[in-house]
Scaffold this active site. Structure first.
Site, PDB file in Angstrom:
ATOM      1  N   GLU A   1      -3.043  -0.068   7.842  1.00 49.06           N
ATOM      2  CA  GLU A   1      -2.585   0.221   9.088  1.00 49.06           C
ATOM      3  C   GLU A   1      -2.665  -0.310   9.941  1.00 49.06           C
ATOM      4  O   GLU A   1      -3.639  -0.504  10.629  1.00 49.06           O
ATOM      5  CB  GLU A   1      -1.648   2.113   9.166  1.00 49.06           C
ATOM      6  CG  GLU A   1      -1.273   2.512   7.951  1.00 49.06           C
ATOM      7  CD  GLU A   1      -1.338   4.163   8.073  1.00 49.06           C
ATOM      8  OE1 GLU A   1      -1.220   4.391   9.312  1.00 49.06           O
ATOM      9  OE2 GLU A   1      -1.783   4.889   7.325  1.00 49.06           O
TER      10      GLU A   1
ATOM     11  N   GLU B   1      -7.214   8.677   6.723  1.00 49.77           N
ATOM     12  CA  GLU B   1      -7.480   9.373   8.143  1.00 49.77           C
ATOM     13  C   GLU B   1      -7.909  10.756   8.025  1.00 49.77           C
ATOM     14  O   GLU B   1      -7.599  11.587   8.252  1.00 49.77           O
ATOM     15  CB  GLU B   1      -5.847   8.763   8.162  1.00 49.77           C
ATOM     16  CG  GLU B   1      -5.429   8.307   8.607  1.00 49.77           C
ATOM     17  CD  GLU B   1      -4.412   7.404  10.174  1.00 49.77           C
ATOM     18  OE1 GLU B   1      -3.956   8.613  10.738  1.00 49.77           O
ATOM     19  OE2 GLU B   1      -4.042   6.421  10.237  1.00 49.77           O
TER      20      GLU B   1
ATOM     21  N   ARG C   1       0.827  -1.067  -0.001  1.00 49.33           N
ATOM     22  CA  ARG C   1      -0.261   0.018   0.009  1.00 49.33           C
ATOM     23  C   ARG C   1       1.152   1.058  -0.049  1.00 49.33           C
ATOM     24  O   ARG C   1       1.381   1.424   0.832  1.00 49.33           O
ATOM     25  CB  ARG C   1      -0.592  -0.145   1.609  1.00 49.33           C
ATOM     26  CG  ARG C   1      -2.015   1.449   1.471  1.00 49.33           C
ATOM     27  CD  ARG C   1      -2.793   0.816   2.928  1.00 49.33           C
ATOM     28  NE  ARG C   1      -3.492   2.619   2.748  1.00 49.33           N
ATOM     29  CZ  ARG C   1      -2.912   3.294   3.681  1.00 49.33           C
ATOM     30  NH1 ARG C   1      -2.489   2.581   4.982  1.00 49.33           N
ATOM     31  NH2 ARG C   1      -2.974   4.515   3.736  1.00 49.33           N
TER      32      ARG C   1
ATOM     33  N   TYR D   1      -3.963   1.915  15.823  1.00 43.80           N
ATOM     34  CA  TYR D   1      -3.360   1.820  16.709  1.00 43.80           C
ATOM     35  C   TYR D   1      -3.917   1.563  18.103  1.00 43.80           C
ATOM     36  O   TYR D   1      -2.891   0.977  18.790  1.00 43.80           O
ATOM     37  CB  TYR D   1      -2.826   3.171  16.009  1.00 43.80           C
ATOM     38  CG  TYR D   1      -1.430   3.070  14.582  1.00 43.80           C
ATOM     39  CD1 TYR D   1      -0.326   2.777  15.011  1.00 43.80           C
ATOM     40  CD2 TYR D   1      -2.605   3.421  13.497  1.00 43.80           C
ATOM     41  CE1 TYR D   1       0.255   3.097  13.811  1.00 43.80           C
ATOM     42  CE2 TYR D   1      -1.979   3.693  12.580  1.00 43.80           C
ATOM     43  CZ  TYR D   1      -0.227   3.068  12.907  1.00 43.80           C
ATOM     44  OH  TYR D   1       0.046   3.408  11.797  1.00 43.80           O
TER      45      TYR D   1
ATOM     46  N   ASN E   1      -6.977   1.916   9.651  1.00 41.26           N
ATOM     47  CA  ASN E   1      -5.442   2.092  10.314  1.00 41.26           C
ATOM     48  C   ASN E   1      -5.888   2.257  11.964  1.00 41.26           C
ATOM     49  O   ASN E   1      -6.429   2.761  12.439  1.00 41.26           O
ATOM     50  CB  ASN E   1      -5.423   3.528  10.055  1.00 41.26           C
ATOM     51  CG  ASN E   1      -4.766   3.668   8.472  1.00 41.26           C
ATOM     52  OD1 ASN E   1      -5.096   2.277   7.922  1.00 41.26           O
ATOM     53  ND2 ASN E   1      -4.370   4.921   8.528  1.00 41.26           N
TER      54      ASN E   1
ATOM     55  N   HIS F   1      -2.464  10.933   1.173  1.00 46.29           N
ATOM     56  CA  HIS F   1      -1.874  10.535   2.708  1.00 46.29           C
ATOM     57  C   HIS F   1      -1.137  11.778   2.904  1.00 46.29           C
ATOM     58  O   HIS F   1      -0.247  12.447   2.885  1.00 46.29           O
ATOM     59  CB  HIS F   1      -0.896   9.502   2.325  1.00 46.29           C
ATOM     60  CG  HIS F   1      -1.042   8.796   3.850  1.00 46.29           C
ATOM     61  ND1 HIS F   1      -0.831   7.678   3.488  1.00 46.29           N
ATOM     62  CD2 HIS F   1      -0.485   9.896   4.241  1.00 46.29           C
ATOM     63  CE1 HIS F   1      -0.480   7.049   5.124  1.00 46.29           C
ATOM     64  NE2 HIS F   1      -0.220   8.573   5.913  1.00 46.29           N
TER      65      HIS F   1
END
Ligand code: GBH
Length: 492
Positions: free
Chosen positions: A398, A209, A119, A339, A337, A163
């Site tokens: 991610e 995002e 990606r 985290y 994503n 991005h």
């Protein structure tokens, strides 16, 4: 011990696993041949669905460098990073990982890691130096070369169209995403790129995002363009960001080759129920909709939640029914994503039916202070997306962590903290796939250390260590770990 397994069988399996792991443990070379077979006893209860897509990710401004080459125009990140005091050590992405020139050896790096997919993101100002107007074919050529190189090496390209490197000209003329014109320009750019790449690129993520570049760039001012907008203008900016996504989805559908799949990559806020009881889980599902109201919720549901509109009051975004339709254009998949997490509990006294549970000071985090270690996020994130909105195809676009990453005397990085983080998160992801949550793939952030936005080069997220003075890449211990996970299609 799981039900239905006798103590003796358990001991046997555990014993076999122990032996298998002594035999199979790879040496520390990244290319250590894996001896794993599809379903060795060591994989029992640890395997991922057949055909699961293991990948890795980067983004243009974080790795490419070559900011003035082949007609690329400036982006808001060039401007921001060159403004003294904005980035740690006043670092910038002028050279970064020099991936623009080293992409062929970087594809070999991916190959030795064993990934099936990569990606990457396309730098909008390479393709349209001013954001709109005339295209710069030389800029797009870089991605043609990259895609061809990936395919020649058996790696599927997954492209992100935005991005965060917005063409500076759009910021100057329209206030960036604050202006509706930027959403329109994004749609046009997306249609153009899709018409030229989708003979080979089958998966597109529109935007990476919303919840980061709008909030951190236009609300907190810690990322480009470094603004701190008042809430009314901020809400309008949020609206234009999701509108840009919707316009891009439509433009991509109109110009892409058949079989192209479109989605996005959002860092949803992930509410994790403190206790796994039905009432806590319901509260977390309500929280999922409200916490993501301005981004993924409106994209999935075609309307802003009542609570968001009510609490925004006069500062609510201005929008039309037609815009809501565009924003909620059907997607082929949802990328998230993952985290960190936000723990929640039921709260009948709150209109939204849940309350955030405050984080204790001692909650462990990675060197990045925002990265609270919460492996459960990789179970609840995809599960909420599938349960709340019925998504049929989900990608983890991610997941990864920073680490202090100091090379040992032998030059290698023994990042056991990252290995431990990844294993814990992947264990939760496996719980989700085992329950039938339709996660199709996982992209580890990141292939290699790179420009970590406002942290400059001080926070490293790669599974390959980068010596920026020489551009040498060296696999970390976590690269060996990930290589083995991929080879087994199972936790390792
Ligand atoms: C992702 O963001 C990005 O997609 C990727 O480019 C990045 O390299 C990676 O994670 C690792 O950070 O400065 O205190 O305001 C993850 C979500 C949003 C977390 C922005 C950090 C800034 C915190 N990020 N946020 S602060």
């Amino acid at each position: 011990m799981s039900k239905g397994m006798s103590r003796r069988t358990f001991a046997k399996v555990a014993g076999a696993a122990a032996i298998a792991s002594t035999v199979e443990l790879p040496s520390l070379g990244c290319n250590a041949a894996s001896q794993s077979k599809a379903q060795t006893p060591a994989n029992a209860g640890r395997d991922f669905p057949p055909g699961f897509i293991w990948g890795t990710a980067t983004a243009a401004y974080q790795v490419e460098g070559a900011v003035k080459e082949d007609g690329r125009g400036p982006s808001i990140w060039d401007t921001f990073a060159h403004t003294p005091g904005k980035v740690v050590d006043n670092a910038n992405g002028d050279v970064a990982n020099d991936h623009y020139h080293l992409y062929k050896s970087d594809v070999q790096l991916m190959k030795s890691l064993g990934v099936k997919a990569y990606r990457f993101s396309i730098a909008w100002p390479r393709v349209f130096p001013n954001g709109d107007g005339s295209a710069n074919p030389k800029g797009l050529d870089f991605y043609n070369r990259l895609v061809d190189e990936l395919l020649a090496n058996g790696i599927q390209p997954f492209a992100t169209f935005y991005h965060w490197d917005l063409p500076q000209s759009l910021q100057d003329r329209f206030g960036g995403w604050e202006g509706r014109e930027t959403a329109k320009a994004f749609g046009d750019y997306a249609g153009y790129v899709a018409s030229r790449l989708t003979d080979r690129v089958k998966h597109i993520f529109t935007i990476n995002e919303f919840g980061a570049f709008v909030e951190v760039g236009y609300r907190w001012g810690r990322h480009a363009p470094g603004l701190q907008l008042p809430v009314g203008r901020l809400n309008q900016t949020r609206h234009h960001a999701v509108l840009g996504h919707g316009l891009a989805v439509q433009a991509i559908r109109a110009s892409a080759k058949r079989g192209t799949k479109v989605g996005l990559a959002e860092n949803i806020t992930i509410p994790v129920p403190v206790i796994e009881t039905p009432t806590h889980i319901e509260a977390a599902e309500r929280a999922m909709r409200e916490m993501n109201a301005q981004f993924l919720t409106v994209i999935q549901e075609g309307k802003y939640t009542d609570w968001y509109l009510k609490s925004a009051g006069a500062d609510a975004p201005k929008f039309t029914a037609e815009e809501l339709k565009i924003i909620s254009s059907p997607l082929d998949f949802v990328g998230i994503n993952v985290y960190t997490a936000q723990f929640v509990r039921p709260d009948e006294s709150s209109p939204a039916g849940y309350a955030n549970v405050p984080r204790p000071k001692s909650f462990p985090h990675a060197p990045s202070p925002w990265l609270y270690v919460a492996p459960d996020a990789l179970y609840w994130g995809p599960r909420h997306v599938s349960k709340v909105w019925g998504a049929k195809e989900i990608y983890i676009t991610e997941n990864g962590c920073s680490s202090s990453d100091e090379p040992a005397s032998d030059g290698r990085v023994y990042d056991t903290d990252r290995v431990s983080y990844l294993r814990a998160y992947l264990t939760q992801l496996r719980r989700a796939t085992a329950e039938g949550v339709p996660v199709r793939g996982y992209f580890l952030w990141s292939l290699m250390d790179n420009f970590e936005w406002a942290d400059g080069y001080t926070n490293r997220f790669g599974v390959n260590y980068v010596d920026y003075a020489t551009q040498k890449r060296t696999p970390k211990l976590s690269a060996d770990f990930y290589h083995e996970v991929i080879a087994r299609n199972a936790l390792a």
